[in-house]
Design a protein around this motif. Structure first.
Motif, PDB file in Angstrom:
ATOM      1  N   UNK A   1       0.894  -0.644   0.062  1.00 44.76           N
ATOM      2  CA  UNK A   1      -0.489  -0.645  -0.122  1.00 44.76           C
ATOM      3  C   UNK A   1       0.386   1.243   0.394  1.00 44.76           C
ATOM      4  N   UNK A   2       1.872   1.306   0.850  1.00 42.60           N
ATOM      5  CA  UNK A   2       2.556   2.549   0.879  1.00 42.60           C
ATOM      6  C   UNK A   2       3.427   2.866  -0.213  1.00 42.60           C
ATOM      7  N   UNK A   3       4.344   1.641  -1.080  1.00 38.54           N
ATOM      8  CA  UNK A   3       4.202   2.163  -2.316  1.00 38.54           C
ATOM      9  C   UNK A   3       3.439   2.151  -2.862  1.00 38.54           C
ATOM     10  N   UNK A   4       2.595   1.649  -3.628  1.00 38.60           N
ATOM     11  CA  UNK A   4       1.821   2.423  -4.326  1.00 38.60           C
ATOM     12  C   UNK A   4       1.240   3.753  -3.661  1.00 38.60           C
ATOM     13  N   UNK A   5       0.931   3.905  -2.789  1.00 39.64           N
ATOM     14  CA  UNK A   5       0.234   5.452  -2.552  1.00 39.64           C
ATOM     15  C   UNK A   5       1.543   6.524  -3.252  1.00 39.64           C
ATOM     16  N   UNK A   6       2.439   6.304  -2.605  1.00 42.75           N
ATOM     17  CA  UNK A   6       3.979   6.812  -3.085  1.00 42.75           C
ATOM     18  C   UNK A   6       4.175   6.974  -5.077  1.00 42.75           C
ATOM     19  N   UNK A   7       3.795   5.656  -5.879  1.00 37.54           N
ATOM     20  CA  UNK A   7       3.992   5.760  -6.462  1.00 37.54           C
ATOM     21  C   UNK A   7       2.967   6.771  -7.625  1.00 37.54           C
ATOM     22  N   UNK A   8       2.461   7.121  -7.371  1.00 35.09           N
ATOM     23  CA  UNK A   8       0.740   7.388  -7.322  1.00 35.09           C
ATOM     24  C   UNK A   8       0.761   9.358  -7.229  1.00 35.09           C
ATOM     25  N   UNK A   9       1.491   9.588  -5.394  1.00 29.25           N
ATOM     26  CA  UNK A   9       1.818  11.108  -5.802  1.00 29.25           C
ATOM     27  C   UNK A   9       3.494  11.297  -6.619  1.00 29.25           C
ATOM     28  N   UNK A  10       3.889  10.298  -6.929  1.00 29.28           N
ATOM     29  CA  UNK A  10       5.005  10.890  -7.900  1.00 29.28           C
ATOM     30  C   UNK A  10       4.668  11.398  -9.314  1.00 29.28           C
TER      31      UNK A  10
ATOM     32  N   UNK B   1       5.656  15.145  -4.793  1.00 31.72           N
ATOM     33  CA  UNK B   1       7.008  14.709  -5.366  1.00 31.72           C
ATOM     34  C   UNK B   1       7.570  14.251  -4.147  1.00 31.72           C
ATOM     35  N   UNK B   2       8.128  14.904  -3.404  1.00 30.13           N
ATOM     36  CA  UNK B   2       9.008  14.886  -2.238  1.00 30.13           C
ATOM     37  C   UNK B   2       8.363  13.860  -0.834  1.00 30.13           C
TER      38      UNK B   2
ATOM     39  N   UNK C   1      10.436   5.368  -1.305  1.00 30.36           N
ATOM     40  CA  UNK C   1      11.774   4.273  -0.359  1.00 30.36           C
ATOM     41  C   UNK C   1      11.106   3.704   1.056  1.00 30.36           C
ATOM     42  N   UNK C   2      10.652   4.031   1.510  1.00 33.55           N
ATOM     43  CA  UNK C   2      10.192   3.832   3.016  1.00 33.55           C
ATOM     44  C   UNK C   2       9.090   1.973   2.720  1.00 33.55           C
ATOM     45  N   UNK C   3       8.478   2.941   1.489  1.00 35.82           N
ATOM     46  CA  UNK C   3       7.251   1.426   1.372  1.00 35.82           C
ATOM     47  C   UNK C   3       8.011   0.047   0.248  1.00 35.82           C
ATOM     48  N   UNK C   4       9.335   0.480  -0.109  1.00 40.14           N
ATOM     49  CA  UNK C   4      10.248  -0.559  -0.477  1.00 40.14           C
ATOM     50  C   UNK C   4      10.905  -1.383   0.730  1.00 40.14           C
ATOM     51  N   UNK C   5      11.179  -0.243   1.764  1.00 38.74           N
ATOM     52  CA  UNK C   5      11.782  -0.852   2.955  1.00 38.74           C
ATOM     53  C   UNK C   5      10.828  -2.246   3.071  1.00 38.74           C
TER      54      UNK C   5
ATOM     55  N   UNK D   1       4.435   3.171  11.567  1.00 39.46           N
ATOM     56  CA  UNK D   1       3.545   4.586  11.297  1.00 39.46           C
ATOM     57  C   UNK D   1       3.681   5.380   9.842  1.00 39.46           C
ATOM     58  N   UNK D   2       4.417   5.270   8.707  1.00 40.24           N
ATOM     59  CA  UNK D   2       4.575   5.633   8.065  1.00 40.24           C
ATOM     60  C   UNK D   2       2.914   5.352   6.766  1.00 40.24           C
ATOM     61  N   UNK D   3       2.998   4.459   6.643  1.00 39.20           N
ATOM     62  CA  UNK D   3       1.314   3.936   5.848  1.00 39.20           C
ATOM     63  C   UNK D   3       0.228   4.527   6.354  1.00 39.20           C
TER      64      UNK D   3
END
Lengths: 44, 560
Positions: free
Chosen positions: B9-18, B92-93, B100-104, B121-123
């Motif tokens: 989920x976190x990685x997907x949200x990050x990609x959508x934001x990018x 982007x930020x 990065x954290x999503x991959x981690x 906490x991040x997701x």
């Protein structure tokens, strides 16, 4: 073993912090970092 | 206990934001942004056409003179460009950090411990932030456009009157998520950061105040708050035992209703030996009443034509819980921060009454419960006083000393005659309107100030501004002169860049915090408010809301 498990049960129902006081101090530090960070970045 | 869920989920949200950042940066989202912000886009289009016409005229002139064409000048970025650049940068930020954290999260094998706890906490934070993005960048302008579009048909702007802005929409979507879909397991830990960000926002508010404005609000604020806080506590202490509520329940409820909701109720609980069920019922009551007020107050405020200072004073006095005070103030005035600032001054002032309430409750409880245990009051105060309030006061003192912005700033604006730009000087039609109004202004000081304004085409001193603000409110002055005085006032007051940056930070902290707050309002917590505490709390809350409304309407005036 039981003590080890308890050690990592953190936060309260409404907070990630171990207590309200920790949350208050955390918010205070975060706000000061933002305030002075913006002051340095944007300037007066 | 392992807190981190191995979810993409976190990685997907990050990609959508990018992706959103890239779409804005490349101009691919221009069509959507133009639809969401028609006013700003219209200005941008006009500026582009003007720029192109100027370029063409320069090229034609050069060709006619047989000169080589001058190099095309880059267009100065306007509001539309700034809007897109801001969203691109923000998305982007955060998109990068979340990727990065999503991959981690996917790569690591979580082990029990602090690292696992903090990463978990991040997701949830990304989940709230993505909702805040959609609401603030999408739904908020969409509803504002619909409200304006429906104005000719309905005769009123439904989006404004019903407060369908990013604050209310964020909370409503948060409530829908938690009650209809449930918060996903991977997001649960991050949702609990909402209150922390709200508190951070409250502390940061201190940077926006200076003693100049507190001096104007201070005495009234303290007297009003004192009367309503102590009066509400007294009413609950009177009504509770008569309605058969226990002493501990009455004590916690009185503090919650009188001071600032949740923190005050929790702070008072050890003083009156409260049981868990007392605290739970009190919190449910405060939450339900606070949510109701948050929706009703802004609508009443708009219907009564209240200004930001009046509404801020009312919300800061009449609403029980700090978060809902901020919610109502932002709902009333989502694009400015004036209402929020006034509301928070009133709100923070009432927190300062907590020590008095604690002492009072202790005495009351000890008197009523012959067998109550001895309680060390100073220990309770040291242990329970909300420390973040001290941070607010600290930043306020620094702001008053001029550390963050010009010391004389008022609500982030400062007066400067020398910084008035050429294009902001009064136009010929303004001067003509003021000259026509001159004979009507009979007071010698006012007349002299007006003559100076006509001669200089701008305000020279702050004293002139004060005098002419009074003239602008004179009866019998025509609209042209009033507009001219308004233009002169606006031109002389400048936005402090740093204060604008602080406002943005505070708006995001509150948007995040209130969306997360919505995710904590469950049907169960609302049901929990049933019974006696709800009746007592609501009755006192209603008396407080109506009483403070009357006092505000009678005694609080706008002064800027």
């Amino acid at each position: 073993m039981a003590e080890e498990e308890k050690k990592f049960e953190r936060g309260t129902q409404l907070s990630i912090f171990v207590s309200d006081r920790f949350e208050d101090v955390g918010a205070l530090i975060a706000a000061c970092l933002i305030a002075f960070g913006v002051l340095l970045y944007v300037g007066k | 206990m392992i807190y981190t869920h191995r979810s993409p989920a976190l990685l997907i949200i990050g990609i959508v934001m990018l992706a959103w950042g890239w779409l804005n940066q490349s101009g691919a989202a221009d069509g959507l942004q133009a639809w969401l912000h028609p006013g700003v886009y219209k200005e941008h289009k006009q500026a582009v056409e003007k720029h192109q016409a100027a370029e063409k005229a320069a090229a034609d002139k050069a060709a006619a003179e047989g000169q080589p064409a001058a190099e095309a000048k880059a267009m100065k970025p306007g509001k539309f460009d700034a809007l897109k650049a801001g969203q691109a940068q923000f998305a982007t930020i955060f998109g990068g950090i979340f990727c990065v954290i999503g991959l981690l999260v996917l790569a690591m094998k979580p082990k029990e411990g602090h690292l696992d706890y903090y990463i978990s906490i991040f997701p949830g934070m990304a989940f709230i932030l993505s909702i805040a993005f959609v609401v603030r960048w999408g739904l908020d302008p969409m509803f504002a456009n619909w409200g304006k579009a429906a104005l000719p048909t309905l005769g009123w702007d439904f989006a404004k009157i019903l407060n369908l802005n990013y604050v209310v929409l964020g909370i409503v979507i948060g409530m829908i998520v938690v009650n209809v879909f449930r918060i996903p397991g991977w997001a649960a830990n991050g949702v609990r950061t909402a209150r922390f960000f709200l508190k951070t926002g409250v502390v940061l508010l201190g940077t926006l105040y200076s003693a100049a404005e507190l001096a104007q609000l201070g005495a009234l604020s303290v007297v009003m708050i004192g009367v309503f806080v102590l009066g509400s506590v007294w009413l609950v202490l009177l009504a509770g035992p008569r309605m058969g509520a226990s002493n501990s329940m009455t004590g916690v409820l009185s503090s919650g209703v009188g001071v600032c909701g949740v923190s005050a109720a929790v702070a008072a609980s050890p003083v009156v030996n409260a049981k868990a069920v007392d605290i739970a019922f009190t919190l449910g009551t405060i939450l339900l009443w606070g949510v109701l007020c948050m929706f009703i107050f802004p609508t009443i405020g708009h219907l009564l034509g209240m200004g930001p200072v009046q509404f801020g004073a009312w919300a800061g006095t009449g609403i029980l819980n700090s978060a809902q005070v901020a919610g109502a103030a932002l709902a009333f005035d989502p694009h400015g921060i004036q209402t929020l600032k006034v509301a928070e001054i009133f709100n923070i002032t009432r927190v300062l009454f907590l020590p008095i309430i604690v002492v009072w409750l202790a005495a009351w409880y000890v008197k009523r419960e012959a067998g109550a245990q001895k309680i060390n009051l100073s220990q309770v105060l040291v242990a329970k006083f909300p420390v973040f309030v001290l941070g607010f006061l600290g930043l306020f003192i620094l702001s008053t000393m001029g550390v963050f912005a010009p010391a004389g700033h008022y609500q982030g604006k400062y007066f400067s005659s020398t910084e008035i730009k050429e294009d902001k000087l009064l136009k010929e039609k303004d001067i003509a309107a003021l000259q026509a109004a001159l004979p009507k202004v009979t007071a010698p000081e006012d007349n002299r100030a007006l003559q100076d304004l006509i001669a200089n085409k701008k305000l020279a001193t702050r004293e002139q501004d004060v005098l002419l603000r009074g003239v602008a409110k004179m009866e019998g002055l025509d609209k042209g002169a009033k507009d001219a005085l308004g233009n002169a006032h606006k031109a002389a007051w400048h936005d402090s860049k740093i204060i604008k940056a602080y406002r943005d930070w505070i708006a995001w902290l509150f948007a995040f915090g209130l969306t997360g707050l919505g995710m904590q309002i469950t049907v169960a917590s609302i049901k929990q408010a049933g019974g006696k505490p709800l009746i007592i709390g609501s009755a006192v809350g209603l008396i407080k809301a109506i009483g403070s409304l009357i006092v505000v309407l009678l005694f609080v005036r706008e002064f800027v």
